[in-house]
Design a protein around this motif. Structure first.
Motif, short mmCIF file in Angstrom:
data_model
loop_
_atom_site.label_atom_id
_atom_site.label_comp_id
_atom_site.label_asym_id
_atom_site.label_seq_id
_atom_site.Cartn_x
_atom_site.Cartn_y
_atom_site.Cartn_z
N ILE A 108 -4.61 -1.61 -18.82
CA ILE A 108 -3.90 -2.72 -18.14
C ILE A 108 -4.32 -2.75 -16.66
N PHE A 109 -4.41 -1.58 -16.05
CA PHE A 109 -4.87 -1.49 -14.66
C PHE A 109 -6.27 -2.11 -14.55
N HIS A 110 -7.11 -1.80 -15.53
CA HIS A 110 -8.48 -2.31 -15.52
C HIS A 110 -8.50 -3.84 -15.59
N ILE A 111 -7.65 -4.41 -16.45
CA ILE A 111 -7.62 -5.88 -16.59
C ILE A 111 -7.16 -6.52 -15.27
N ILE A 112 -6.18 -5.91 -14.61
CA ILE A 112 -5.73 -6.46 -13.31
C ILE A 112 -6.86 -6.34 -12.28
N THR A 113 -7.59 -5.22 -12.32
CA THR A 113 -8.61 -4.95 -11.31
C THR A 113 -9.91 -5.73 -11.54
N ASP A 114 -10.31 -5.83 -12.80
CA ASP A 114 -11.63 -6.39 -13.11
C ASP A 114 -11.53 -7.76 -13.78
N GLY A 115 -10.33 -8.16 -14.19
CA GLY A 115 -10.18 -9.40 -14.94
C GLY A 115 -10.53 -9.18 -16.39
N GLN A 116 -10.34 -10.22 -17.20
CA GLN A 116 -10.75 -10.15 -18.62
C GLN A 116 -10.97 -11.58 -19.09
N GLY A 117 -12.12 -11.84 -19.67
CA GLY A 117 -12.42 -13.19 -20.15
C GLY A 117 -12.20 -14.22 -19.05
N VAL A 118 -11.32 -15.20 -19.30
CA VAL A 118 -11.11 -16.25 -18.31
C VAL A 118 -10.13 -15.84 -17.20
N MET A 119 -9.51 -14.69 -17.35
CA MET A 119 -8.60 -14.24 -16.27
C MET A 119 -9.40 -13.50 -15.21
N SER A 120 -9.19 -13.91 -13.96
CA SER A 120 -10.00 -13.28 -12.90
C SER A 120 -9.33 -12.01 -12.39
N SER A 121 -10.07 -11.30 -11.54
CA SER A 121 -9.56 -10.06 -10.97
C SER A 121 -8.45 -10.36 -9.97
N TYR A 122 -7.46 -9.47 -9.92
CA TYR A 122 -6.40 -9.60 -8.91
C TYR A 122 -6.47 -8.45 -7.91
N ALA A 123 -7.64 -7.80 -7.84
CA ALA A 123 -7.80 -6.67 -6.92
C ALA A 123 -7.78 -7.14 -5.47
N TYR A 124 -8.20 -8.37 -5.23
CA TYR A 124 -8.25 -8.85 -3.84
C TYR A 124 -6.87 -9.29 -3.36
N GLN A 125 -5.99 -9.62 -4.31
CA GLN A 125 -4.62 -9.95 -3.93
C GLN A 125 -3.83 -8.66 -3.71
N MET A 126 -4.20 -7.64 -4.49
CA MET A 126 -3.52 -6.35 -4.36
C MET A 126 -4.57 -5.30 -4.02
N ILE A 127 -4.88 -5.20 -2.74
CA ILE A 127 -5.96 -4.31 -2.29
C ILE A 127 -5.60 -2.84 -2.56
N ASP A 128 -4.34 -2.51 -2.38
CA ASP A 128 -3.91 -1.13 -2.62
C ASP A 128 -3.79 -0.89 -4.14
N PRO A 129 -4.60 0.03 -4.68
CA PRO A 129 -4.53 0.27 -6.14
C PRO A 129 -3.13 0.66 -6.60
N ASN A 130 -2.34 1.29 -5.72
CA ASN A 130 -0.99 1.68 -6.11
C ASN A 130 -0.12 0.46 -6.44
N ASP A 131 -0.38 -0.66 -5.78
CA ASP A 131 0.36 -1.88 -6.10
C ASP A 131 0.06 -2.29 -7.55
N ARG A 132 -1.22 -2.13 -7.94
CA ARG A 132 -1.62 -2.51 -9.30
C ARG A 132 -1.00 -1.57 -10.33
N TRP A 133 -0.94 -0.28 -9.98
CA TRP A 133 -0.30 0.67 -10.90
C TRP A 133 1.19 0.34 -11.02
N ALA A 134 1.80 -0.07 -9.92
CA ALA A 134 3.23 -0.42 -9.97
C ALA A 134 3.43 -1.62 -10.90
#
Ligand code: HEC
Length: 193
Positions: free
Chosen positions: A151-177
């Motif tokens: 799930i962390f990977h999908i948020i970070t790298d996107g999947q198919g037509v869903m884009s990455s949200y790593a730039y909205q959540m720069i801190d990886p801990n936010d993505r883990w939360a």
């Protein structure tokens, strides 16, 4: 070309001489000077964030050479490698369903994910009705079965037509939360555990 320069210099000299014969008064300029030789006045260099008027695709901001890594930036090592990410990534908040982590995850989820996946993660967010490829439910058997790393990977790298949200959540801990918050939605959802 040489002739043109000579003519210009001559013209300039004549004008300068004329200015000097003004009776000794100090000349005060209210108007800008006439640009006789413009070569170095109008620089052909592009200004920052400008573009070339002959080729709009050529901006003054150039891409860094391939393979360049910005100082202090660690490139995401599992780009397009979900299986590897799944195996390697460990959730630092694993099992930590504290109010603090869940509240952080909820804030981020409701800001970035709920528009598509819905506030309860059921895939029925407000913009989902307009989308050709519907956002899937995050409380489905399938996503319950994904490990945290996936799930962390999908948020970070996107999947198919869903884009990455790593730039909205720069801190990886936010993505883990967010991952933990998705888990809490899954627990609340009837039919999934
Ligand atoms: C613009 C709409 C949109 C937003 C915003 C969005 N997603 Fe998605 N998401 C999708 C779509 C569409 C898919 C299906 C992509 C595909 O596989 O082609 C998807 C897939 C997923 C999946 C995989 C589900 C599965 O069944 O394989 C997960 C997990 C996920 N999103 C989580 C999130 C999280 C967490 C956020 C917030 C950081 C988020 N998404 C933000 C549209 C969105």
């Amino acid at each position: 070309m040489k002739k043109l320069v000579t003519t210009s210099v001559l013209a300039f000299a004549t004008l300068a001489a004329a200015a000097c014969t003004g009776g000794g008064e100090v000349a005060t300029h209210k108007e800008p000077n006439a640009d006789l030789i413009q070569d170095m006045m109008e620089s052909p260099a592009l200004k920052p964030q400008d573009f070339d008027t002959f080729d709009r695709m050529k901006g003054s901001s150039r891409l860094p050479p391939e393979g360049t890594v910005a100082q202090g930036h660690t490139p995401y090592p599992y780009h397009l490698k979900p299986e590897e990410a799944e195996r390697a990534l460990k959730n630092p908040y694993s099992g930590k369903m504290t109010a603090e982590v869940i509240e952080l995850g909820r804030t981020k989820f409701e800001t970035y994910c709920a528009v598509c996946h819905g506030y309860e993660g059921k895939g029925d967010g407000p913009v989902s009705v307009k989308m050709a490829v519907k956002p899937p439910s995050l409380v489905s058997e399938k996503v319950v079965g994904y490990n945290d790393g996936r799930i962390f990977h999908i948020i970070t790298d996107g999947q198919g037509v869903m884009s990455s949200y790593a730039y909205q959540m720069i801190d990886p801990n936010d993505r883990w939360a967010v991952v933990n918050y998705v888990r809490s939605l899954q627990k609340l959802s009837p039919g999934s555990k």
